[in-house]
Design a protein around this motif. Structure first.
Motif, PDB file in Angstrom:
ATOM      1  N   ASN A 100       0.800  -1.241   0.000  1.00 14.16           N
ATOM      2  CA  ASN A 100       0.000   0.000   0.000  1.00 14.16           C
ATOM      3  C   ASN A 100       0.825   1.280   0.000  1.00 14.16           C
ATOM      4  N   CYS A 101       2.112   1.189  -0.375  1.00 15.63           N
ATOM      5  CA  CYS A 101       2.945   2.393  -0.480  1.00 15.63           C
ATOM      6  C   CYS A 101       3.294   2.641  -1.945  1.00 15.63           C
ATOM      7  N   VAL A 102       3.028   3.839  -2.407  1.00 17.99           N
ATOM      8  CA  VAL A 102       3.290   4.204  -3.798  1.00 17.99           C
ATOM      9  C   VAL A 102       4.666   4.850  -3.898  1.00 17.99           C
ATOM     10  N   LEU A 103       5.514   4.302  -4.764  1.00 22.07           N
ATOM     11  CA  LEU A 103       6.851   4.856  -4.979  1.00 22.07           C
ATOM     12  C   LEU A 103       6.797   5.855  -6.140  1.00 22.07           C
ATOM     13  N   THR A 104       7.146   7.100  -5.830  1.00 27.87           N
ATOM     14  CA  THR A 104       7.122   8.167  -6.837  1.00 27.87           C
ATOM     15  C   THR A 104       8.518   8.760  -6.967  1.00 27.87           C
ATOM     16  N   THR A 105       8.916   9.069  -8.194  1.00 26.01           N
ATOM     17  CA  THR A 105      10.225   9.670  -8.449  1.00 26.01           C
ATOM     18  C   THR A 105      10.061  10.911  -9.316  1.00 26.01           C
ATOM     19  N   THR A 106      10.699  11.995  -8.882  1.00 25.47           N
ATOM     20  CA  THR A 106      10.830  13.194  -9.715  1.00 25.47           C
ATOM     21  C   THR A 106      12.295  13.314 -10.103  1.00 25.47           C
ATOM     22  N   LEU A 107      12.577  13.241 -11.402  1.00 22.80           N
ATOM     23  CA  LEU A 107      13.946  13.327 -11.910  1.00 22.80           C
ATOM     24  C   LEU A 107      14.086  14.647 -12.672  1.00 22.80           C
ATOM     25  N   LEU A 108      14.852  15.578 -12.100  1.00 20.51           N
ATOM     26  CA  LEU A 108      14.902  16.943 -12.634  1.00 20.51           C
ATOM     27  C   LEU A 108      15.888  17.129 -13.778  1.00 20.51           C
ATOM     28  N   HIS A 109      16.850  16.210 -13.901  1.00 23.70           N
ATOM     29  CA  HIS A 109      17.833  16.379 -14.981  1.00 23.70           C
ATOM     30  C   HIS A 109      18.491  15.047 -15.288  1.00 23.70           C
ATOM     31  N   ILE A 110      18.552  14.692 -16.566  1.00 21.78           N
ATOM     32  CA  ILE A 110      19.264  13.488 -16.996  1.00 21.78           C
ATOM     33  C   ILE A 110      20.585  13.936 -17.606  1.00 21.78           C
ATOM     34  N   LYS A 111      21.668  13.666 -16.897  1.00 19.13           N
ATOM     35  CA  LYS A 111      22.992  14.135 -17.310  1.00 19.13           C
ATOM     36  C   LYS A 111      23.811  13.025 -17.948  1.00 19.13           C
ATOM     37  N   ARG A 112      23.841  11.868 -17.303  1.00 11.98           N
ATOM     38  CA  ARG A 112      24.696  10.773 -17.761  1.00 11.98           C
ATOM     39  C   ARG A 112      23.961   9.781 -18.651  1.00 11.98           C
ATOM     40  N   GLY A 113      22.646   9.773 -18.559  1.00 12.34           N
ATOM     41  CA  GLY A 113      21.865   8.810 -19.343  1.00 12.34           C
ATOM     42  C   GLY A 113      21.443   7.623 -18.502  1.00 12.34           C
ATOM     43  N   LEU A 114      20.306   7.054 -18.842  1.00 14.80           N
ATOM     44  CA  LEU A 114      19.759   5.945 -18.052  1.00 14.80           C
ATOM     45  C   LEU A 114      20.282   4.613 -18.584  1.00 14.80           C
ATOM     46  N   LYS A 115      21.592   4.415 -18.422  1.00 11.68           N
ATOM     47  CA  LYS A 115      22.228   3.179 -18.879  1.00 11.68           C
ATOM     48  C   LYS A 115      21.969   2.054 -17.879  1.00 11.68           C
ATOM     49  N   LYS A 116      22.250   0.839 -18.295  1.00 13.60           N
ATOM     50  CA  LYS A 116      21.989  -0.318 -17.438  1.00 13.60           C
ATOM     51  C   LYS A 116      22.877  -0.326 -16.199  1.00 13.60           C
ATOM     52  N   THR A 117      23.983   0.392 -16.240  1.00 19.39           N
ATOM     53  CA  THR A 117      24.875   0.464 -15.076  1.00 19.39           C
ATOM     54  C   THR A 117      24.443   1.546 -14.086  1.00 19.39           C
ATOM     55  N   ASN A 118      23.429   2.306 -14.434  1.00 18.37           N
ATOM     56  CA  ASN A 118      22.975   3.404 -13.580  1.00 18.37           C
ATOM     57  C   ASN A 118      21.776   2.946 -12.746  1.00 18.37           C
TER      58      ASN A 118
END
Length: 371
Positions: A100-118
């Motif tokens: 019953n807990c909702v996980l929310t994310t606010t991502l303000l800037h993508i600098k390095r990229g959402l690679k698999k190692t990140n």
């Protein structure tokens, strides 16, 4: 009404503005942040926890029993960029596994990229709700292995938070007063100056030359990190192009002087430069406070998109043909616009509330799915 825990390394700016907005909508809000962060005098019922000294795995593990003993409905992580520390990893992992807990994310800037190692990539994939500052950044979700088909996605730009700006009543230092006096009644442009080195063939330096041929250019920033040789080369280059006396590098200046320069300038030119969304928002805030005329590019206006009206309250140049459009704009005798950007306009309810209403809708949908 939901119990919401906002987790952010910094409590100022976007995080606190978000907390205030959520509290005004009757949510119970707790801000979990770094040790040493100082809350405003009036928290309006927002609980403030300056807990993390190192944001370590051990600190994260220690706070979990008390934090989730509060039975939060939503754990909302606010990330300045695409990096995570150990405490954020453990809190988000526990929230995702907590019923019953909702996980929310606010991502303000993508600098390095959402690679698999990140690890931020996996946070984005696991989040029930994810927000980005612009439509373009939201498009970077394509190709990710999002776990939930019901993942809520929305636009939440950094806050234009005028209310928490300090009053600027101090007198100018002697050097700043002299800089202002030297401008006399000259027309000038002002532009952010953040160049790492002198590259005369780059688009940004070519734009600077175009501007300097029209009016003097105040370069808001410093080049002390350049070598002495580079600084001489830059001065010689401007001299060679008949602009030797048409530029000034401000160095570090007070907020008071920056406001005066923005207000007196023919225009504040941001077009053609790259900024993170928080940086861009700070420049927008300063310009709006000074009621400065803004020259932007079409990519920049995707942030706080509801504010901008080309040829009405700002000038917007197409990113794809920026040099051509800037050249055409500079043929104008004046850069005055029909409407001035004001704080009241930027904070008008239909603009500010739209993002919060969308976030509430995403919260409610995710909470309904979690039950």
């Amino acid at each position: 009404m939901a119990k919401i825990i906002l987790v952010s390394k910094n409590s100022n700016g976007t995080t606190w503005h978000l907390a205030q907005s959520l509290r005004s909508q009757q949510h119970e809000v707790t801000v979990l942040t770094s040790h040493g962060e100082i809350p405003p005098e009036n928290t309006n019922g927002i609980e403030f926890m300056g807990y993390f000294k190192k944001w370590s795995l051990l600190e994260g593990l220690k706070i979990i029993p008390g934090l989730f003993g509060m039975q939060p409905h939503i754990l909302h992580l606010v990330l300045e960029d695409d990096r995570m520390n150990a405490a954020q990893v453990i809190l988000s992992t526990y929230a995702k596994s907590h019923p019953n807990c909702v996980l929310t994310t606010t991502l303000l800037h993508i600098k390095r990229g959402l690679k698999k190692t990140n690890p931020v990539r996996y946070l984005v994939e696991e989040s029930d709700v994810i927000t980005f500052p612009t439509v373009e950044s939201l498009a970077q979700l394509r190709g990710l292995n999002v776990r939930s088909r019901q993942q809520g996605r929305g636009i939440l730009p950094p806050a234009l938070n005028f209310k928490n700006q300090p009053e600027q009543l101090e007198e100018l230092e002697e050097s700043e007063a002299q800089l202002l006096a030297n401008l006399n009644s000259q027309d000038f442009f002002i532009m952010p100056f953040r160049e790492g080195s002198f590259k005369p063939d780059s688009e940004r330096f070519q734009h600077l030359l175009m501007l300097a041929r029209k009016h003097k250019v105040i370069l808001w920033g410093t080049y002390t990190h350049w070598s002495l040789r580079e600084r001489k080369q830059f001065a010689n280059w401007m001299e060679k192009n008949a602009c030797g006396d048409r530029w000034i590098v401000t160095g570090s200046i007070s907020p008071q002087l920056s406001k005066i320069l923005l207000a007196k300038s023919a225009a504040f030119v941001m077009a053609g430069q790259q900024f993170t969304p928080p940086e861009m928002t700070e420049y927008y805030l300063r310009a709006i406070q000074a009621q400065s005329t803004l020259i932007l590019d079409s990519k920049q206006t995707s942030l706080h998109a509801d504010i901008w009206k080309n040829t009405v309250n700002c000038w917007v140049l197409n990113t794809q043909s920026l040099r051509k459009e800037l050249d055409k704009l500079l043929t104008r005798s004046s850069f005055n616009l029909p409407e001035a950007l004001t704080e009241d306009w930027a904070q008008s309810s239909h603009i500010v509330d739209s993002s919060m209403n969308e976030l509430n809708r995403l919260y409610n949908r995710a909470l309904a799915s979690a039950r």
